[in-house]
Design an enzyme around this catalytic site. Structure first.
Site, mmCIF file in Angstrom:
data_model
loop_
_atom_site.group_PDB
_atom_site.id
_atom_site.type_symbol
_atom_site.label_atom_id
_atom_site.label_comp_id
_atom_site.label_asym_id
_atom_site.label_seq_id
_atom_site.Cartn_x
_atom_site.Cartn_y
_atom_site.Cartn_z
ATOM 1 N N ARG A 141 -10.883 -0.139 14.317
ATOM 2 C CA ARG A 141 -10.536 0.735 13.201
ATOM 3 C C ARG A 141 -11.275 0.252 11.956
ATOM 4 O O ARG A 141 -12.123 0.958 11.430
ATOM 5 C CB ARG A 141 -9.015 0.737 13.004
ATOM 6 C CG ARG A 141 -8.540 1.745 11.993
ATOM 7 C CD ARG A 141 -7.029 1.708 11.815
ATOM 8 N NE ARG A 141 -6.552 0.478 11.215
ATOM 9 C CZ ARG A 141 -5.320 0.296 10.753
ATOM 10 N NH1 ARG A 141 -4.428 1.267 10.837
ATOM 11 N NH2 ARG A 141 -4.958 -0.836 10.220
ATOM 12 N N LYS A 176 0.837 -1.203 0.000
ATOM 13 C CA LYS A 176 0.000 0.000 0.000
ATOM 14 C C LYS A 176 0.872 1.252 0.000
ATOM 15 O O LYS A 176 2.075 1.177 0.298
ATOM 16 C CB LYS A 176 -0.918 -0.028 1.232
ATOM 17 C CG LYS A 176 -0.179 -0.015 2.564
ATOM 18 C CD LYS A 176 -1.116 -0.333 3.735
ATOM 19 C CE LYS A 176 -0.350 -0.284 5.056
ATOM 20 N NZ LYS A 176 -1.156 -0.814 6.170
ATOM 21 N N MET A 211 12.403 24.383 2.554
ATOM 22 C CA MET A 211 11.586 23.638 1.592
ATOM 23 C C MET A 211 12.436 22.782 0.651
ATOM 24 O O MET A 211 12.134 21.616 0.399
ATOM 25 C CB MET A 211 10.735 24.615 0.756
ATOM 26 C CG MET A 211 9.795 23.897 -0.209
ATOM 27 S SD MET A 211 8.869 25.031 -1.240
ATOM 28 C CE MET A 211 7.846 25.854 -0.045
ATOM 29 N N TYR A 234 16.810 29.897 8.413
ATOM 30 C CA TYR A 234 15.598 30.548 8.913
ATOM 31 C C TYR A 234 15.582 30.582 10.439
ATOM 32 O O TYR A 234 15.941 29.605 11.104
ATOM 33 C CB TYR A 234 14.355 29.800 8.438
ATOM 34 C CG TYR A 234 14.004 30.051 6.990
ATOM 35 C CD1 TYR A 234 13.756 31.337 6.529
ATOM 36 C CD2 TYR A 234 13.924 28.993 6.099
ATOM 37 C CE1 TYR A 234 13.423 31.566 5.203
ATOM 38 C CE2 TYR A 234 13.598 29.203 4.779
ATOM 39 C CZ TYR A 234 13.351 30.492 4.334
ATOM 40 O OH TYR A 234 13.020 30.706 3.027
HETATM 41 C C1 LIG Z 1 -0.442 -1.769 6.887
HETATM 42 C C2 LIG Z 1 -1.062 -3.070 7.266
HETATM 43 C C3 LIG Z 1 -0.291 -4.239 7.326
HETATM 44 C C4 LIG Z 1 1.213 -4.216 7.271
HETATM 45 O O1 LIG Z 1 1.683 -3.748 8.523
HETATM 46 P P1 LIG Z 1 3.226 -3.571 8.866
HETATM 47 O O2 LIG Z 1 3.225 -3.146 10.287
HETATM 48 O O3 LIG Z 1 3.736 -2.520 7.943
HETATM 49 O O4 LIG Z 1 3.880 -4.890 8.637
HETATM 50 C C5 LIG Z 1 -0.956 -5.445 7.507
HETATM 51 N N1 LIG Z 1 -2.297 -5.479 7.666
HETATM 52 C C6 LIG Z 1 -3.065 -4.371 7.656
HETATM 53 C C7 LIG Z 1 -4.528 -4.483 7.855
HETATM 54 C C8 LIG Z 1 -2.472 -3.123 7.463
HETATM 55 O O5 LIG Z 1 -3.223 -2.018 7.470
#
Ligand SMILES: *Cc1c(COP(=O)(O)O)cnc(C)c1O
Length: 354
Positions: free
Chosen positions: A130, A35, A292, A244
């Site tokens: 969640r 992802k 930046m 800055y």
């Molecule tokens: C992002 C995610 C993972 C991977 O988690 P890591 O801690 O990066 O290994 C696995 N399952 C779900 C549901 C996630 O959101």
């Protein structure tokens, strides 16, 4: 060239995947989470390298990411979507052959109405609150869902990076309560869960951060190397300020290098005052605030040792991994990696440096 070079070590990612795969029994499948564009390192090249190494299942956050990944990977590998079947996803799920992980009764109904017979998984909430079906929701639609033979039932641990946290065992028990005896393929563990041990592995694991070199997989190989060119160097006398807010004031005669990357490239401003870069193995502290497009770095020690200004400095690489940099900014490796900007010259390296 003014842009910094981000080298992505695909060989390290493959080795990390194999090392995590070796932590579970041979019958447990090790998938890969790609992802957020492969945690900022390039979902296409990462997934291609992992598929070549034997990974057969990939997870993304949203259907759009899955559709892009399908074009790269071709028809073979499984691509599952954590956000499930959202309104408007039906076309992408059908055309790209994605497997949504359905999170709510509404998503189950949407999927079964829109794409009857199409594969799906179920995400269950075991205590993180969640994503996923609550135990009561799952109980209510279990018969209908099981009749359609889900690809996987999964849940996610909230505290797996802390092995001593009592929520790990509580979520394991809740997941087993919901799924024991159903004969379904199951998955609970991301990177942290793999390291918690066999009880957490079930049929498939879903590592993300460990593939990319981040904690809690402490022995992971670093996958990202970031080298930033020096634009110019100058001498700064004691008492003179830099950058800055005049936030850095030289305490000694200082050789200062100005580098071509900044917070627009994901080197977040919270690194100001805390981060260290490296030139030829010599630590060189950031001097003052991140701008930046620019960093100012104290290279006095390097110049004293080498007798010349550095041409470039490393902020990620063998001398310093993502978690050390994250610590300097008060964040986690995940955020450092996924913030890495679009302006870098990206190089995907297949083999370790000679
Ligand atoms: C992002 C995610 C993972 C991977 O988690 P890591 O801690 O990066 O290994 C696995 N399952 C779900 C549901 C996630 O959101």
């Amino acid at each position: 060239m003014g842009t910094a070079t981000l080298t992505i070590r695909l060989d390290a990612i493959v080795q990390n995947w194999r090392a995590l795969d070796a932590r579970s029994a041979p019958g447990v499948q090790t998938a890969a989470v790609v992802k957020a564009d492969g945690y900022g390192l390039g979902a296409g090249p990462v997934a291609t390298a992992l598929a070549k190494a034997g990974a057969r299942s990939f997870f993304v956050a949203v259907a759009e990411e899955g559709a892009v990944l399908r074009r790269v990977l071709g028809p073979g590998p499984e691509i599952a979507v954590f956000s499930g079947h959202m309104d408007g996803d039906t076309g992408a799920i059908r055309e790209a052959g994605l497997i949504p992980l359905l999170n709510s009764p509404e998503q189950v109904t949407r999927h079964m109405d829109a794409l009857p017979g199409a594969p799906f998984g179920l995400q269950l909430d075991s205590g993180m609150n969640r994503l996923g079906l609550e135990p009561a929701d799952f109980a209510a639609l279990k018969d209908r869902a099981l009749a359609a033979a889900p690809w996987l039932v999964m849940s996610h641990l909230a505290c797996a990076d802390d092995p001593a946290h009592p929520q790990n065992a509580a979520q394991l028990a809740a997941f087993r309560d919901m799924t024991d005896g159903l004969g379904l393929r199951r998955s609970l563990a991301a990177t942290g869960g793999i390291l918690l041990g066999e009880a957490y592995h079930f049929d498939m694991t879903r590592p993300g951060i460990g593939l990319y070199g981040g904690l809690p997989f402490a022995t992971a190989l670093q996958a990202a190397e970031l080298e930033i060119p020096v634009i110019q160097c100058r001498d700064v006398a004691p008492g003179e300020s830099v950058g800055y807010g005049a936030a850095f004031v030289a305490a000694r005669p200082t050789r200062l290098a100005t580098l071509s990357a900044g917070y627009a490239d994901g080197l977040i401003r919270a690194l100001s005052g805390g981060a260290v870069l490296h030139a030829g193995g010599v630590p060189c502290p950031l001097a003052g605030r991140v701008s930046m497009d620019l960093l100012t770095v104290d290279v006095t020690d390097y110049v004293a040792a080498q007798g010349a200004d550095p041409a470039a400095l490393q902020i990620l690489g063998p001398y310093q991994g993502v978690d050390v940099l994250a610590e300097a900014a008060g964040t986690i490796g995940y955020e450092i990696l996924t913030s890495l900007g679009a302006r870098y010259a990206r190089r995907h390296a297949e083999a370790p440096p000679a």
